[in-house]
Motif scaffolding. Sequence first.
Motif, mmCIF file in Angstrom:
data_model
loop_
_atom_site.group_PDB
_atom_site.id
_atom_site.type_symbol
_atom_site.label_atom_id
_atom_site.label_comp_id
_atom_site.label_asym_id
_atom_site.label_seq_id
_atom_site.Cartn_x
_atom_site.Cartn_y
_atom_site.Cartn_z
ATOM 1 N N GLN A 42 63.415 -48.820 38.740
ATOM 2 C CA GLN A 42 62.728 -48.615 39.788
ATOM 3 C C GLN A 42 61.978 -47.401 39.782
ATOM 4 O OE1 GLN A 42 64.500 -51.845 42.971
ATOM 5 N NE2 GLN A 42 63.789 -50.143 43.566
ATOM 6 N N PHE A 43 61.671 -47.017 38.505
ATOM 7 C CA PHE A 43 61.079 -45.584 38.383
ATOM 8 C C PHE A 43 59.886 -45.515 38.082
ATOM 9 C CE2 PHE A 43 60.549 -41.903 35.820
ATOM 10 C CZ PHE A 43 60.659 -40.864 36.714
ATOM 11 N N LEU A 44 59.362 -46.056 37.118
ATOM 12 C CA LEU A 44 57.972 -46.130 36.580
ATOM 13 C C LEU A 44 56.841 -46.530 37.499
ATOM 14 C CD1 LEU A 44 58.521 -46.551 32.610
ATOM 15 C CD2 LEU A 44 57.969 -44.578 33.858
ATOM 16 N N ASP A 45 57.365 -47.653 38.350
ATOM 17 C CA ASP A 45 56.478 -47.878 39.301
ATOM 18 C C ASP A 45 55.764 -46.777 40.173
ATOM 19 O OD1 ASP A 45 58.534 -47.717 41.771
ATOM 20 O OD2 ASP A 45 59.222 -49.888 40.600
ATOM 21 N N CYS A 46 56.690 -45.821 39.951
ATOM 22 C CA CYS A 46 56.125 -44.603 41.038
ATOM 23 C C CYS A 46 55.032 -43.823 40.519
ATOM 24 C CB CYS A 46 57.308 -43.675 41.578
ATOM 25 S SG CYS A 46 58.911 -44.444 42.120
ATOM 26 N N PHE A 47 54.565 -44.292 39.334
ATOM 27 C CA PHE A 47 53.250 -43.704 38.613
ATOM 28 C C PHE A 47 52.251 -44.449 38.468
ATOM 29 C CE2 PHE A 47 57.544 -41.830 37.815
ATOM 30 C CZ PHE A 47 57.395 -40.390 38.306
ATOM 31 N N ALA A 48 50.992 -43.703 38.162
ATOM 32 C CA ALA A 48 50.062 -44.301 37.595
ATOM 33 C C ALA A 48 50.008 -44.775 36.021
ATOM 34 C CB ALA A 48 48.625 -43.447 37.906
ATOM 35 N N PRO A 49 49.334 -45.525 35.710
ATOM 36 C CA PRO A 49 49.119 -46.016 34.539
ATOM 37 C C PRO A 49 49.162 -45.022 33.375
ATOM 38 C CG PRO A 49 47.923 -47.674 35.703
ATOM 39 C CD PRO A 49 48.331 -46.418 36.586
ATOM 40 N N GLU A 50 48.042 -44.088 33.346
ATOM 41 C CA GLU A 50 47.963 -43.027 32.520
ATOM 42 C C GLU A 50 49.378 -42.020 32.621
ATOM 43 O OE1 GLU A 50 45.897 -41.547 36.167
ATOM 44 O OE2 GLU A 50 45.960 -43.538 35.080
ATOM 45 N N GLU A 51 50.034 -41.985 33.809
ATOM 46 C CA GLU A 51 51.388 -41.046 33.988
ATOM 47 C C GLU A 51 52.618 -41.783 33.163
ATOM 48 O OE1 GLU A 51 50.324 -38.826 38.258
ATOM 49 O OE2 GLU A 51 51.417 -40.900 37.915
ATOM 50 N N ILE A 52 52.515 -43.158 33.335
ATOM 51 C CA ILE A 52 53.420 -44.065 32.660
ATOM 52 C C ILE A 52 53.414 -43.488 31.387
ATOM 53 C CG2 ILE A 52 54.447 -46.147 32.171
ATOM 54 C CD1 ILE A 52 53.566 -47.023 35.013
ATOM 55 N N VAL A 53 52.229 -43.865 30.652
ATOM 56 C CA VAL A 53 52.124 -43.504 29.223
ATOM 57 C C VAL A 53 52.621 -42.012 28.997
ATOM 58 C CG1 VAL A 53 50.355 -43.579 27.237
ATOM 59 C CG2 VAL A 53 50.480 -45.378 29.030
#
Length: 357
Positions: free
Chosen positions: A258-269
């Motif tokens: 439940q970590f990467l849902d805390c970021f925008a798509p470009e931030e996840i990449v």
Amino acid sequence: MFGYDKDNATALEAISWAQTICFAPMLFKSAVLLKRLGVFAALKAAHHTSGLTIAEIAQHTGLSAYAVGVLLDMGLSGRMVIEDDHGRFTLTKTGHLLLDDRMCAINLDFTEDVCYQALDQLEVSLKSGRAEGLKVFGFTDGIIYPHLSSLPEPARSSWFTYDHFYSDAAFAPALNLLSALNPRHIFDVGGNTGRFAQAALHAFPEVQVTIVDLKEQIELAQRELRDQSFASRLSFAAVNVLEDKPFPRGADLWWMSQFLDCFAPEEIVAILKRVHAALPDTGTLCILELFPDAQRFAAAALALNATSLYFTALANGNSRFYRSTDFIALVEKAGFKLNARHDNLGLGHTLLLCRKS
């Protein structure tokens, strides 16, 4: 499909649902107060009788007959209570769930204590891309995570209870799946208060775990875990994953719950590209996430889509619970391939096991 893909409601059903949406805030607040002011509890205590009148409920709760009456009338419309021909009220199954079901209690408290006031800033947040609702708690930087430990009560307790309830239920089945990977060193990225780290250290007696998180969260985890017997196998790394710096190395398994849902798509990449650079070629990236389109029940998808608006108005202004197809595309864009996918862990989590492509 995780929503409704056909508009086959009758005209009456459509107008009824539309009117429910129009007055949903009043319905929600009535449910909160029927519970917190003791009306539900009084009705539950009288379950062996034929129910209670407004006057009897007023006597039990200390509320005026007027206050009890307006709340109960909304409770009738919300199918939380029923009334017989003699003006006596009893709880419905829905009312019992709102009073006693743990999931309902946690969701109700999270929405009331954490989200409700902040959602007044949803429109501004959608337009600005910042979590403008965080201002209701006195913070102006637009990101909730550094402030979690200093949120005022009851928001602080309701936030952590909500977060832990859903993630904790998925840890045991996820760890069973991870055992086949025989991890030696786990980086728990976004480890929060250390609950997964603690579970992993108990499940794997030889494993080393490093919690990777913001400085403020590291300090919180250290306080929570300082007296544990596994301290020699636990370490910490204070890292802001949004800073353009190389990640630490040394782990053969990177864990993100439940970590990467805390970021925008470009931030996840961008984050995952730095994980890719730090991960050994034989290592595994493990992502535990909640996806609306992977849920078995429409109510679960609704809850996740609603929580995405929490991210918008209160958490950071630009993230959400993603559809699995969109999310996996981001993982692949960062240079990983999906080796395995396990849905329906715990209360609806999905575990993705990824390797370098």
